[in-house]
Design an enzyme around this catalytic site. Structure first.
Site, PDB file in Angstrom:
ATOM      1  N   ASP A   7      -3.669  -6.802  -6.801  1.00 29.00           N
ATOM      2  CA  ASP A   7      -2.556  -7.075  -5.898  1.00 29.00           C
ATOM      3  C   ASP A   7      -2.554  -8.194  -5.069  1.00 29.00           C
ATOM      4  O   ASP A   7      -1.363  -8.738  -5.074  1.00 29.00           O
ATOM      5  CB  ASP A   7      -2.407  -5.538  -5.196  1.00 29.00           C
ATOM      6  CG  ASP A   7      -4.110  -5.188  -4.642  1.00 29.00           C
ATOM      7  OD1 ASP A   7      -4.996  -6.089  -4.797  1.00 29.00           O
ATOM      8  OD2 ASP A   7      -4.052  -4.010  -3.930  1.00 29.00           O
ATOM      9  N   PHE A   9      -1.979  -9.798   7.522  1.00 32.53           N
ATOM     10  CA  PHE A   9      -2.427  -8.579   6.731  1.00 32.53           C
ATOM     11  C   PHE A   9      -0.894  -7.913   6.471  1.00 32.53           C
ATOM     12  O   PHE A   9      -0.004  -7.827   7.009  1.00 32.53           O
ATOM     13  CB  PHE A   9      -3.207  -7.516   7.689  1.00 32.53           C
ATOM     14  CG  PHE A   9      -3.880  -6.575   6.746  1.00 32.53           C
ATOM     15  CD1 PHE A   9      -4.916  -6.504   6.000  1.00 32.53           C
ATOM     16  CD2 PHE A   9      -2.933  -5.118   6.637  1.00 32.53           C
ATOM     17  CE1 PHE A   9      -5.450  -5.547   5.409  1.00 32.53           C
ATOM     18  CE2 PHE A   9      -3.592  -4.389   5.906  1.00 32.53           C
ATOM     19  CZ  PHE A   9      -4.769  -4.226   5.409  1.00 32.53           C
ATOM     20  N   ARG A  42       2.014   2.237   1.805  1.00 30.59           N
ATOM     21  CA  ARG A  42       1.819   2.023   0.173  1.00 30.59           C
ATOM     22  C   ARG A  42       3.153   2.149  -0.693  1.00 30.59           C
ATOM     23  O   ARG A  42       3.368   1.559  -1.562  1.00 30.59           O
ATOM     24  CB  ARG A  42       0.742   3.108  -0.349  1.00 30.59           C
ATOM     25  CG  ARG A  42       0.027   2.553  -1.363  1.00 30.59           C
ATOM     26  CD  ARG A  42      -0.866   3.793  -2.049  1.00 30.59           C
ATOM     27  NE  ARG A  42      -2.090   4.056  -1.485  1.00 30.59           N
ATOM     28  CZ  ARG A  42      -3.094   2.994  -1.396  1.00 30.59           C
ATOM     29  NH1 ARG A  42      -2.943   1.804  -2.163  1.00 30.59           N
ATOM     30  NH2 ARG A  42      -4.262   3.171  -0.835  1.00 30.59           N
TER      31      ARG A  42
HETATM   32  P1  5GP Z   1     -10.578 -10.429  -1.097  1.00 31.38           P
HETATM   33  O1  5GP Z   1     -11.995  -9.949  -1.513  1.00 31.38           O
HETATM   34  O2  5GP Z   1      -9.995 -11.368  -1.750  1.00 31.38           O
HETATM   35  O3  5GP Z   1     -10.908 -10.945   0.492  1.00 31.38           O
HETATM   36  O4  5GP Z   1      -9.523  -9.081  -0.783  1.00 31.38           O
HETATM   37  C1  5GP Z   1      -9.493  -8.319  -1.983  1.00 31.38           C
HETATM   38  C2  5GP Z   1      -8.961  -6.847  -1.399  1.00 31.38           C
HETATM   39  O5  5GP Z   1      -8.573  -6.765  -0.186  1.00 31.38           O
HETATM   40  C3  5GP Z   1      -7.708  -6.733  -2.205  1.00 31.38           C
HETATM   41  O6  5GP Z   1      -7.665  -6.282  -3.421  1.00 31.38           O
HETATM   42  C4  5GP Z   1      -7.029  -5.667  -1.217  1.00 31.38           C
HETATM   43  O7  5GP Z   1      -7.459  -4.352  -1.533  1.00 31.38           O
HETATM   44  C5  5GP Z   1      -7.551  -6.173   0.117  1.00 31.38           C
HETATM   45  N1  5GP Z   1      -6.637  -6.936   0.879  1.00 31.38           N
HETATM   46  C6  5GP Z   1      -6.864  -8.225   1.175  1.00 31.38           C
HETATM   47  N2  5GP Z   1      -5.827  -8.739   1.968  1.00 31.38           N
HETATM   48  C7  5GP Z   1      -4.944  -7.711   2.221  1.00 31.38           C
HETATM   49  C8  5GP Z   1      -3.633  -7.531   2.878  1.00 31.38           C
HETATM   50  O8  5GP Z   1      -3.168  -8.375   3.523  1.00 31.38           O
HETATM   51  N3  5GP Z   1      -3.298  -5.988   2.865  1.00 31.38           N
HETATM   52  C9  5GP Z   1      -3.899  -5.460   2.375  1.00 31.38           C
HETATM   53  N4  5GP Z   1      -3.258  -3.918   2.204  1.00 31.38           N
HETATM   54  N5  5GP Z   1      -5.012  -5.115   1.602  1.00 31.38           N
HETATM   55  C10 5GP Z   1      -5.434  -6.475   1.569  1.00 31.38           C
END
Ligand code: 5GP
Length: 153
Positions: free
Chosen positions: A78, A130, A143
């Site tokens: 995502d 975010f 969601r």
């Molecule tokens: P990373 O490991 O790249 O920092 O984060 C990966 C996961 O964090 C994503 O698959 C998602 O589930 C969550 N995440 C990161 N940024 C966002 C955001 O802006 N919104 C939401 N809802 N989830 C995020």
């Protein structure tokens, strides 16, 4: 936290998803066995909890349920933020010996990257906010939105 401004409209998402789907179909046309699309289930990886900051520590709670050895695999994510989750999972799947492994992601927050990840198909680059909607939640909320919105403090 409250729902803020719309960042990507439902129409723009639908258009881009269709374009990427066509690109993927073209790129994998003629492969011997069906492409495996690997999606990361909510709950199968933990690093966030109920906040908006990644803890930086990734834990795999549920592993692959099918054998990907010798197969063409496309990981579908995502959003990529720090890259910690995706790079951990990418390396993990790579160790299962797929014939090829590529990454498709809808939203990319490049400026937040800590660990580089090799993205082949990308929906949108977004700034460091975010975001919620189109499957992305904040503590199980938002969601269901068809567009992507910024979440405001
Ligand atoms: P990373 O490991 O790249 O920092 O984060 C990966 C996961 O964090 C994503 O698959 C998602 O589930 C969550 N995440 C990161 N940024 C966002 C955001 O802006 N919104 C939401 N809802 N989830 C995020």
């Amino acid at each position: 936290m409250k729902l803020g401004q719309e960042l990507i409209s439902a129409d723009a998402i639908q258009r881009r998803v269709r374009e990427i789907a066509q690109e993927i179909s073209r790129d994998y046309q003629g492969i011997e066995r069906a492409l495996i699309l690997l999606s990361v289930l909510k709950g199968s990886v933990s690093s966030y909890g109920a906040g908006t900051q990644s803890s930086g520590h990734v834990q795999l709670l549920k592993d692959l349920t099918m054998d990907v050895a010798g197969r063409d695999v496309l990981m579908v994510e995502d959003i990529i933020d720090t890259g910690l989750t995706t790079s951990f999972l990418f390396d993990h799947v790579q160790r299962h010996g797929p014939k090829s492994l590529k990454l498709c992601v809808l939203l990319n927050k490049e400026e937040r990257r800590i660990t580089p990840v090799p993205i082949t198909y990308k929906g949108f680059d977004i700034p460091n906010h975010f975001v919620v909607g189109y499957g992305l939640d904040y503590d199980e909320l938002y969601r269901n939105l068809t567009a992507v919105h910024i979440l405001e403090p």
